[in-house]
Write a protein that holds these residues in place. Structure first.
Motif, PDB file in Angstrom:
ATOM      1  N   VAL A 157       0.854  -1.185   0.000  1.00  0.00           N
ATOM      2  CA  VAL A 157       0.000   0.000   0.000  1.00  0.00           C
ATOM      3  C   VAL A 157       0.891   1.236   0.000  1.00  0.00           C
ATOM      4  N   ASP A 158       1.960   1.196   0.789  1.00  0.00           N
ATOM      5  CA  ASP A 158       2.950   2.263   0.834  1.00  0.00           C
ATOM      6  C   ASP A 158       4.278   1.677   0.355  1.00  0.00           C
ATOM      7  N   PRO A 159       4.531   1.711  -0.937  1.00  0.00           N
ATOM      8  CA  PRO A 159       5.683   0.981  -1.493  1.00  0.00           C
ATOM      9  C   PRO A 159       7.018   1.566  -1.076  1.00  0.00           C
ATOM     10  N   PRO A 160       8.042   0.702  -0.969  1.00  0.00           N
ATOM     11  CA  PRO A 160       9.415   1.172  -0.715  1.00  0.00           C
ATOM     12  C   PRO A 160      10.005   1.749  -2.002  1.00  0.00           C
ATOM     13  N   ASP A 161      11.247   2.197  -1.927  1.00  0.00           N
ATOM     14  CA  ASP A 161      11.922   2.681  -3.133  1.00  0.00           C
ATOM     15  C   ASP A 161      11.976   1.564  -4.174  1.00  0.00           C
ATOM     16  N   TYR A 162      11.770   1.922  -5.419  1.00  0.00           N
ATOM     17  CA  TYR A 162      11.781   0.913  -6.481  1.00  0.00           C
ATOM     18  C   TYR A 162      12.254   1.520  -7.796  1.00  0.00           C
ATOM     19  N   ALA A 163      12.794   0.652  -8.643  1.00  0.00           N
ATOM     20  CA  ALA A 163      13.111   1.000 -10.024  1.00  0.00           C
ATOM     21  C   ALA A 163      11.938   0.542 -10.882  1.00  0.00           C
ATOM     22  N   ILE A 164      11.801   1.130 -12.059  1.00  0.00           N
ATOM     23  CA  ILE A 164      10.673   0.791 -12.934  1.00  0.00           C
ATOM     24  C   ILE A 164      11.182   0.601 -14.355  1.00  0.00           C
ATOM     25  N   LEU A 165      10.567  -0.305 -15.088  1.00  0.00           N
ATOM     26  CA  LEU A 165      11.014  -0.625 -16.447  1.00  0.00           C
ATOM     27  C   LEU A 165      10.063  -0.040 -17.486  1.00  0.00           C
ATOM     28  N   SER A 166      10.637   0.489 -18.551  1.00  0.00           N
ATOM     29  CA  SER A 166       9.891   0.880 -19.738  1.00  0.00           C
ATOM     30  C   SER A 166      10.480   0.103 -20.903  1.00  0.00           C
ATOM     31  N   HIS A 167       9.628  -0.476 -21.724  1.00  0.00           N
ATOM     32  CA  HIS A 167      10.119  -1.356 -22.784  1.00  0.00           C
ATOM     33  C   HIS A 167       9.039  -1.549 -23.838  1.00  0.00           C
ATOM     34  N   ARG A 168       9.378  -2.261 -24.868  1.00  0.00           N
ATOM     35  CA  ARG A 168       8.451  -2.637 -25.927  1.00  0.00           C
ATOM     36  C   ARG A 168       8.034  -4.074 -25.704  1.00  0.00           C
TER      37      ARG A 168
END
Length: 249
Positions: free
Chosen positions: A15-26
């Protein structure tokens, strides 16, 4: 919000997420979906290498969690899908870093207007517009996960490819509101023009993928058709904006 642990490769819900990386892709053939990620067969899927690469990069950067749209959204749940579509911009905005993985770029050398980087399919897709604009920190990688450059370092080239003003990409004059440049300084018609010519697999996504850019929310109704989706999008924009340029679209 589901996040993938970069070491265990297990999904965890927050509900309250920790630090994260996120992916953008095809999206490509045989992507790892929500229903696949915990199954034994997942490592044999074509899309698993991309998941592995993203997790490895995140671990190198010190992140325990990543968000990847293919496997972190339960698309069998209409409620989960609607939440994701309406929250997507915010999720990319709140990520500590975004990795753009370009599987059709084999060279991480200096990109230029006529390079394979500039001609990547990633720049032609509807959803990737907000994925480019929303994150504060964004880095591009070639198909071997070699870094090409950052959104800031490539701002001039990215602007020429996408027609998005470099100030939007670098957040110049954004002040305390890091999206002020995106949401206030440019007209509705200008923002719509950024999306012109971009394609989506589902026709309604041409409208849904713009909700975050215009800071609006609306129900997700796949099957309504692109005209109805854009009509509803325009109505929502008109509720919060007096910009007459919307009628140009």
């Amino acid at each position: 919000m589901h996040l993938l642990h970069t070491t265990t490769k297990k999904l965890e819900e927050f509900v309250d997420p920790p630090d994260y990386a996120i992916l953008s892709h095809r999206w490509r053939e045989e992507e790892v979906l929500f229903t696949d990620i915990h199954q034994e067969h997942v490592k044999g899927m074509k899309g698993y290498a991309k998941v592995e690469g993203c997790c490895e990069q995140a671990r190198r950067d010190g992140y325990q969690y990543v968000w990847i749209d293919t496997c972190c959204i339960d698309k069998n749940s209409s409620a989960a899908l609607a939440e994701a579509v309406n929250s997507m911009f915010t999720w990319y905005e709140n990520a500590q870093v975004c990795y753009v993985y370009l599987d059709d770029v084999a060279d991480n050398g200096d990109p230029e207007t006529e390079s394979t980087f500039a001609k990547s399919e990633w720049f032609t897709r509807g959803w990737t517009l907000q994925e480019l604009i929303a994150p504060t920190s964004l880095f591009f990688f070639d198909n071997r996960w070699r870094e090409i450059g950052s959104k800031n370092s490539l701002a001039g080239l990215l602007s020429s490819i996408t027609r998005v003003h470099a100030d939007v990409l670098t957040r110049v004059n954004a002040g305390s509101d890091k999206l002020m440049t995106t949401r206030v300084s440019f007209s509705v018609a200008t923002k719509m023009s950024w999306a012109a010519g971009r394609r989506t697999t589902r026709p309604e996504d041409r409208a849904y993928s713009l909700m975050g850019i215009f800071k609006v929310h609306m129900p997700v109704i796949y099957g309504e058709g692109v005209k109805n989706a854009f009509f509803r999008l325009q109505l929502e924009i008109m509720r919060t904006s007096h910009d007459q340029s919307i009628f140009a679209w």
